[in-house]
Write a protein that holds these residues in place. Structure first.
Motif, PDB file in Angstrom:
ATOM      1  N   THR A 257      -9.148 -36.582 -14.591  1.00  0.00           N
ATOM      2  CA  THR A 257      -9.722 -36.842 -15.913  1.00  0.00           C
ATOM      3  C   THR A 257      -8.603 -37.317 -16.827  1.00  0.00           C
ATOM      4  O   THR A 257      -7.474 -36.840 -16.706  1.00  0.00           O
ATOM      5  CB  THR A 257     -10.390 -35.596 -16.511  1.00  0.00           C
ATOM      6  N   PRO A 258      -8.879 -38.235 -17.749  1.00  0.00           N
ATOM      7  CA  PRO A 258      -7.873 -38.602 -18.737  1.00  0.00           C
ATOM      8  C   PRO A 258      -7.742 -37.534 -19.823  1.00  0.00           C
ATOM      9  O   PRO A 258      -6.851 -37.602 -20.656  1.00  0.00           O
ATOM     10  CB  PRO A 258      -8.430 -39.907 -19.313  1.00  0.00           C
ATOM     11  N   SER A 259      -8.614 -36.553 -19.791  1.00  0.00           N
ATOM     12  CA  SER A 259      -8.630 -35.489 -20.783  1.00  0.00           C
ATOM     13  C   SER A 259      -8.055 -34.200 -20.180  1.00  0.00           C
ATOM     14  O   SER A 259      -7.015 -34.234 -19.541  1.00  0.00           O
ATOM     15  CB  SER A 259     -10.070 -35.281 -21.280  1.00  0.00           C
ATOM     16  N   HIS A 260      -8.745 -33.070 -20.333  1.00  0.00           N
ATOM     17  CA  HIS A 260      -8.198 -31.765 -19.974  1.00  0.00           C
ATOM     18  C   HIS A 260      -8.848 -31.200 -18.706  1.00  0.00           C
ATOM     19  O   HIS A 260     -10.046 -31.353 -18.501  1.00  0.00           O
ATOM     20  CB  HIS A 260      -8.415 -30.768 -21.114  1.00  0.00           C
ATOM     21  N   GLY A 261      -8.035 -30.513 -17.892  1.00  0.00           N
ATOM     22  CA  GLY A 261      -8.578 -29.821 -16.729  1.00  0.00           C
ATOM     23  C   GLY A 261      -8.894 -30.739 -15.572  1.00  0.00           C
ATOM     24  O   GLY A 261     -10.064 -31.057 -15.329  1.00  0.00           O
ATOM     25  N   GLY A 262      -7.853 -31.166 -14.845  1.00  0.00           N
ATOM     26  CA  GLY A 262      -8.083 -32.082 -13.728  1.00  0.00           C
ATOM     27  C   GLY A 262      -8.961 -31.469 -12.648  1.00  0.00           C
ATOM     28  O   GLY A 262      -9.960 -32.055 -12.241  1.00  0.00           O
ATOM     29  N   GLY A 263      -8.590 -30.272 -12.190  1.00  0.00           N
ATOM     30  CA  GLY A 263      -9.423 -29.584 -11.217  1.00  0.00           C
ATOM     31  C   GLY A 263     -10.598 -28.907 -11.862  1.00  0.00           C
ATOM     32  O   GLY A 263     -11.725 -28.969 -11.365  1.00  0.00           O
ATOM     33  N   ALA A 264     -10.346 -28.239 -12.994  1.00  0.00           N
ATOM     34  CA  ALA A 264     -11.409 -27.493 -13.679  1.00  0.00           C
ATOM     35  C   ALA A 264     -11.075 -27.282 -15.141  1.00  0.00           C
ATOM     36  O   ALA A 264      -9.905 -27.205 -15.523  1.00  0.00           O
ATOM     37  CB  ALA A 264     -11.630 -26.142 -13.002  1.00  0.00           C
ATOM     38  N   ILE A 265     -12.105 -27.187 -15.952  1.00  0.00           N
ATOM     39  CA  ILE A 265     -11.997 -26.664 -17.303  1.00  0.00           C
ATOM     40  C   ILE A 265     -12.769 -25.350 -17.291  1.00  0.00           C
ATOM     41  O   ILE A 265     -13.903 -25.293 -16.806  1.00  0.00           O
ATOM     42  CB  ILE A 265     -12.542 -27.648 -18.371  1.00  0.00           C
ATOM     43  N   GLY A 285      -3.251 -29.374 -18.231  1.00  0.00           N
ATOM     44  CA  GLY A 285      -3.795 -28.494 -17.213  1.00  0.00           C
ATOM     45  C   GLY A 285      -4.197 -29.263 -15.972  1.00  0.00           C
ATOM     46  O   GLY A 285      -5.386 -29.480 -15.726  1.00  0.00           O
ATOM     47  N   GLY A 286      -3.203 -29.692 -15.202  1.00  0.00           N
ATOM     48  CA  GLY A 286      -3.516 -30.473 -14.002  1.00  0.00           C
ATOM     49  C   GLY A 286      -4.451 -29.737 -13.068  1.00  0.00           C
ATOM     50  O   GLY A 286      -5.430 -30.304 -12.580  1.00  0.00           O
ATOM     51  N   ALA A 287      -4.168 -28.456 -12.797  1.00  0.00           N
ATOM     52  CA  ALA A 287      -5.054 -27.643 -11.959  1.00  0.00           C
ATOM     53  C   ALA A 287      -6.290 -27.239 -12.750  1.00  0.00           C
ATOM     54  O   ALA A 287      -7.420 -27.528 -12.371  1.00  0.00           O
ATOM     55  CB  ALA A 287      -4.327 -26.413 -11.436  1.00  0.00           C
ATOM     56  N   PHE A 288      -6.062 -26.520 -13.866  1.00  0.00           N
ATOM     57  CA  PHE A 288      -7.167 -26.210 -14.764  1.00  0.00           C
ATOM     58  C   PHE A 288      -6.666 -25.846 -16.146  1.00  0.00           C
ATOM     59  O   PHE A 288      -5.512 -25.450 -16.329  1.00  0.00           O
ATOM     60  CB  PHE A 288      -8.080 -25.107 -14.202  1.00  0.00           C
ATOM     61  N   LYS A 289      -7.562 -26.001 -17.120  1.00  0.00           N
ATOM     62  CA  LYS A 289      -7.293 -25.557 -18.479  1.00  0.00           C
ATOM     63  C   LYS A 289      -8.226 -24.407 -18.797  1.00  0.00           C
ATOM     64  O   LYS A 289      -9.450 -24.507 -18.638  1.00  0.00           O
ATOM     65  CB  LYS A 289      -7.492 -26.686 -19.494  1.00  0.00           C
ATOM     66  N   ALA A 290      -7.643 -23.278 -19.228  1.00  0.00           N
ATOM     67  CA  ALA A 290      -8.409 -22.124 -19.681  1.00  0.00           C
ATOM     68  C   ALA A 290      -8.466 -22.157 -21.189  1.00  0.00           C
ATOM     69  O   ALA A 290      -7.426 -22.186 -21.857  1.00  0.00           O
ATOM     70  CB  ALA A 290      -7.753 -20.839 -19.194  1.00  0.00           C
ATOM     71  N   THR A 291      -9.662 -22.139 -21.742  1.00  0.00           N
ATOM     72  CA  THR A 291      -9.798 -22.258 -23.190  1.00  0.00           C
ATOM     73  C   THR A 291     -11.010 -21.472 -23.664  1.00  0.00           C
ATOM     74  O   THR A 291     -11.683 -20.808 -22.867  1.00  0.00           O
ATOM     75  CB  THR A 291      -9.885 -23.738 -23.609  1.00  0.00           C
ATOM     76  N   GLY A 292     -11.298 -21.538 -24.955  1.00  0.00           N
ATOM     77  CA  GLY A 292     -12.382 -20.730 -25.504  1.00  0.00           C
ATOM     78  C   GLY A 292     -12.049 -19.261 -25.345  1.00  0.00           C
ATOM     79  O   GLY A 292     -10.925 -18.831 -25.612  1.00  0.00           O
ATOM     80  N   ASN A 293     -13.007 -18.485 -24.888  1.00  0.00           N
ATOM     81  CA  ASN A 293     -12.798 -17.059 -24.631  1.00  0.00           C
ATOM     82  C   ASN A 293     -12.770 -16.772 -23.135  1.00  0.00           C
ATOM     83  O   ASN A 293     -13.245 -15.725 -22.685  1.00  0.00           O
ATOM     84  CB  ASN A 293     -13.895 -16.231 -25.313  1.00  0.00           C
ATOM     85  N   ALA A 294     -12.211 -17.680 -22.379  1.00  0.00           N
ATOM     86  CA  ALA A 294     -12.159 -17.532 -20.921  1.00  0.00           C
ATOM     87  C   ALA A 294     -11.393 -16.281 -20.514  1.00  0.00           C
ATOM     88  O   ALA A 294     -10.375 -15.935 -21.113  1.00  0.00           O
ATOM     89  CB  ALA A 294     -11.504 -18.764 -20.306  1.00  0.00           C
ATOM     90  N   ILE A 295     -11.893 -15.628 -19.470  1.00  0.00           N
ATOM     91  CA  ILE A 295     -11.190 -14.510 -18.852  1.00  0.00           C
ATOM     92  C   ILE A 295     -11.038 -14.841 -17.372  1.00  0.00           C
ATOM     93  O   ILE A 295     -12.032 -14.928 -16.640  1.00  0.00           O
ATOM     94  CB  ILE A 295     -11.946 -13.182 -19.036  1.00  0.00           C
TER      95      ILE A 295
END
Length: 404
Positions: A257-265, A285-295
């Motif tokens: 993705t040109p944005s966030h979280g290549g593997g996962a958001i 976050g090439g692998a993933f981006k954790a955001t919001g209230n993620a746990i």
């Protein structure tokens, strides 16, 4: 006199019943036996196998191997509660396959693996699973590279199981739709996707190129690979706020993705016990981006070989996300800017409280322009309990081993 009239009436009823039965046995027998069989003991057993072929007929066929139906929707209508529907050759769909009556269906190929392909006149999901269970095995679900307003499979208050040799591929969602997220599969609230094998590959959408998860997705084995979010987040899979993701095994790889979280958001709840997240690419976050209230709890597996064109080659921890590494490894990831392995960031003006805790496992051999292993900025917090941080380039104060 009354007795004679009563007897005549009874005889008349018997005669009508016999005529009706004879009509069923002669004129409508083929249709009658399509749905049920009657054993020698008189027990009714409903059919549990139906066959579909492009050379079949919904009008003249009865769903048997010698007289198959032409469409999957026709076969589904004949199922009482559960059945296997066999695809005998390539089926081109110009209407959505609708599994909407709470039945349990196993959709598979007869003998060699066959394909269900999206037709050019279908401007909707190829498969709708609403209530009940759908199991796919040894079959390819092909979007035919048609740029359309909706993706491949829509799970709406139901369950889909992807088994061995199942491929979900070539679905392309364009931006002119309210369903911008979820190229391959869209999992709604109160719905479940179990990936027990097979591959979700080469799908694209503005966001969530492979899977858009609002419900629950469980990756036990199989591949989410080479999918693309064309403009927004989640190249491979998007775990939305309040949703659940469990990764026991399998691989999420080569998504972009040109944005966030290549593997996962990830905005919801995630547990990673094993498997591999590798070779994905994004701006954060090439692998993933954790955001919001993620746990997010990581107990095992590998996060390796991922790349960011900006921050966090491996994991980006942002907003109020909480990530804990208990085991596994984050290795050989690359960021063009900072945080080759992990980047923890938050903005005080937004009251962010992002945090990353290292309680086991390793962060090693990652590369960035600055802070090769771990980068912390703003209101982000980093807690070290135990584990290995080593071999990252350039090193910083977070290194906890002299060599790897």
């Amino acid at each position: 006199m009354r007795r004679n009239r009563k007897q005549k009436k009874q005889r008349k009823i018997i005669i009508v019943s016999i005529i009706t039965l004879l009509f069923i046995m002669t004129s409508g027998y083929a249709a009658f036996q399509t749905n049920l069989n009657i054993t020698a003991k008189g027990t009714i057993k409903y059919r549990t196998d139906f066959y579909v072929s492009t050379n079949g007929s919904d009008e003249q066929g009865n769903g048997t191997i010698t007289k198959p139906y032409k469409t999957i929707n026709k076969a589904y209508k004949q199922v009482k509660e559960e059945a296997t529907i066999y695809i005998m050759d390539t089926i081109t769909q110009n209407e959505t396959i609708k599994f909407t009556e709470g039945k349990n269906i196993h959709l598979t190929s007869y003998q060699t693996s066959n394909t269900i392909k999206k037709g050019k006149s279908l401007s909707d999901f190829l498969i709708l699973q609403h209530e009940g269970n759908l199991t796919l095995s040894n079959v390819t679900i092909d979007g035919n590279n048609i740029s359309d307003i909706k993706g491949g499979i829509w799970i709406n208050n139901g369950t889909v199981n992807l088994e061995t040799n199942t491929i979900i591929t070539n679905f392309s969602v364009n931006s002119n739709t309210g369903y911008m997220c979820g190229g391959g599969i869209r999992v709604e609230k109160n719905s479940t996707l179990n990936i027990n094998g097979g591959t979700i590959s080469n799908n694209s959408a503005p966001c969530s190129g492979g899977v858009h998860n609002v419900g629950t997705t469980i990756l036990n084995s199989g591949l989410i690979t080479r999918n693309q979010a064309t403009t927004a987040a989640g190249g491979g899979i998007y775990i939305t706020s309040g949703s659940n993701f469990l990764m026991e095994n399998g691989t999420i790889s080569f998504n972009t993705t040109p944005s966030h979280g290549g593997g996962a958001i990830i905005e919801g709840n995630a547990i990673i016990n094993g498997g591999t997240i590798s070779n994905n690419t994004s701006s954060e976050g090439g692998a993933f981006k954790a955001t919001g209230n993620a746990i997010i709890t990581i107990n095992g597996g590998k996060i390796t070989g991922n790349k960011s064109t900006n921050w966090a080659g491996g994991i980006m921890v942002y907003n109020n996300a909480v990530v804990t590494l208990n085991g596994g490894e984050i290795s050989n990831n690359t960021a063009s800017s900072t945080g080759g392995g992990v980047c923890i960031s938050g903005e005080a003006s937004l009251n962010h409280k992002s945090s990353f805790t290292l309680n086991g496992g390793s962060i090693k051999n990652n590369t960035a322009s600055t802070d090769g292993g771990i980068n912390k900025s703003g209101t982000g917090t980093y807690t070290y309990i135990k584990g290995i941080v080593c071999g990252n380039r350039p090193t910083n104060a977070y290194e906890k081993a002299s060599s790897c």
